[in-house]
Design an enzyme around this catalytic site. Structure first.
Site, short mmCIF file in Angstrom:
data_model
loop_
_atom_site.label_atom_id
_atom_site.label_comp_id
_atom_site.label_asym_id
_atom_site.label_seq_id
_atom_site.Cartn_x
_atom_site.Cartn_y
_atom_site.Cartn_z
N GLY A 11 26.78 10.66 25.56
CA GLY A 11 27.87 11.07 24.69
C GLY A 11 29.15 10.25 24.76
N SER A 12 29.06 9.02 25.26
CA SER A 12 30.30 8.23 25.31
C SER A 12 30.81 7.90 23.90
CB SER A 12 30.12 6.96 26.15
OG SER A 12 29.29 6.04 25.51
N ASN A 13 29.91 7.70 22.97
CA ASN A 13 30.35 7.45 21.58
C ASN A 13 30.93 8.71 20.95
OD1 ASN A 13 29.79 4.57 20.58
ND2 ASN A 13 27.98 5.09 21.79
N LYS A 64 9.24 19.81 12.21
CA LYS A 64 10.49 19.05 12.09
C LYS A 64 11.28 19.49 10.85
CE LYS A 64 12.87 15.25 13.35
NZ LYS A 64 12.44 13.91 13.00
N HIS A 108 23.93 1.20 16.63
CA HIS A 108 22.79 0.60 17.33
C HIS A 108 23.30 -0.55 18.21
CE1 HIS A 108 18.61 -0.44 17.99
NE2 HIS A 108 18.95 -1.71 17.80
C1 GRF Z 1 24.47 3.77 22.38
O1 GRF Z 1 24.19 2.56 22.99
C2 GRF Z 1 24.12 3.72 20.91
O2 GRF Z 1 24.28 2.46 20.35
C3 GRF Z 1 22.66 4.09 20.91
O3 GRF Z 1 22.55 5.08 21.93
C4 GRF Z 1 23.58 4.89 22.90
C5 GRF Z 1 24.30 6.20 23.03
O4 GRF Z 1 25.24 6.16 24.08
N1 GRF Z 1 22.23 4.55 19.62
P1 GRF Z 1 26.21 7.40 24.30
O5 GRF Z 1 25.33 8.63 24.46
O6 GRF Z 1 27.12 7.50 23.12
O7 GRF Z 1 26.96 7.10 25.57
#
Ligand code: GRF
Length: 189
Positions: A11-13, A64, A108
């Site tokens: 979840g860092s993003n 799904k 990505h």
């Molecule tokens: C990131 O590297 C993103 O590009 C990919 O999954 C990862 C998620 O990282 N799709 P986080 O959970 O947001 O830390």
């Protein structure tokens, strides 16, 4: 503008988006976090930002399609304008894609169309590429195959090991995701 984030893991993003919204660097409302993994660390992060969170497990549904219908049922009353996938480890199928055409984006950790799939950083590193980067794209039925919205590259040094490359890629992701969301939502609030 109402944003939904979908995540399955660290979840860092998600946190980069939540932080930018809190600081009004993104002028939108973080309406909901959808998570398919009850043990995901992103759920802890969401508590810190008071993001309404729904944990929806595929195995609680017959298929799904029913799983995605449940998600759409949660999103519809929230008037979601943009869905940001952030480490969401499921393919978006018809139900979601048709409910939110051109409104679902994904980040990505490679320069698409190279190195699609779940191990992009390791795949690129092991291949020996000299330019590494990040792609944000619209989500389409083809995995990691939708129209590219933005890309960025890291400052790669030949001496970087894979952990250093990963760290640089994640740092870039957090900046690029916030910038790209801002471009997409324009001046809207
Ligand atoms: C990131 O590297 C993103 O590009 C990919 O999954 C990862 C998620 O990282 N799709 P986080 O959970 O947001 O830390």
């Amino acid at each position: 503008m109402n944003i939904a984030v979908f995540a399955s893991g660290n979840g860092s993003n998600y946190e980069a988006i939540a932080k930018a919204i809190n600081a009004r660097k993104i002028k939108a409302n973080l309406a909901v976090l959808i998570c398919d993994k009850p043990e995901a660390y992103v759920i802890e992060r969401a508590k810190k930002y008071n993001t309404p969170t729904h944990i929806i497990k595929l195995k609680d549904f017959n298929n799904k399609e029913e799983y995605e219908k449940k998600i759409v049922e949660i999103l519809k009353p929230l008037n979601i304008d943009l869905i940001c996938l952030a480490g969401y480890m499921k393919i978006c199928d018809k139900t979601l894609l048709e409910a939110y055409p051109n409104k679902i984006i994904n980040i990505h950790p490679a320069l698409l169309p190279a190195f699609k799939g779940a191990h992009a950083i390791a795949d690129a590193y092991n291949y020996g590429v000299k330019v590494f980067g990040v792609t944000i794209h619209y989500v389409s039925p083809e995995i990691d195959g939708g129209k590219i919205i933005s890309q960025g590259v890291i400052d790669y040094k030949e001496t970087d090991n894979i952990e250093q490359v990963e760290e640089k890629i994640h740092a870039l992701e957090h900046i690029l995701y916030v910038d790209t969301i801002n471009k997409l939502i324009g001046g809207n609030k």
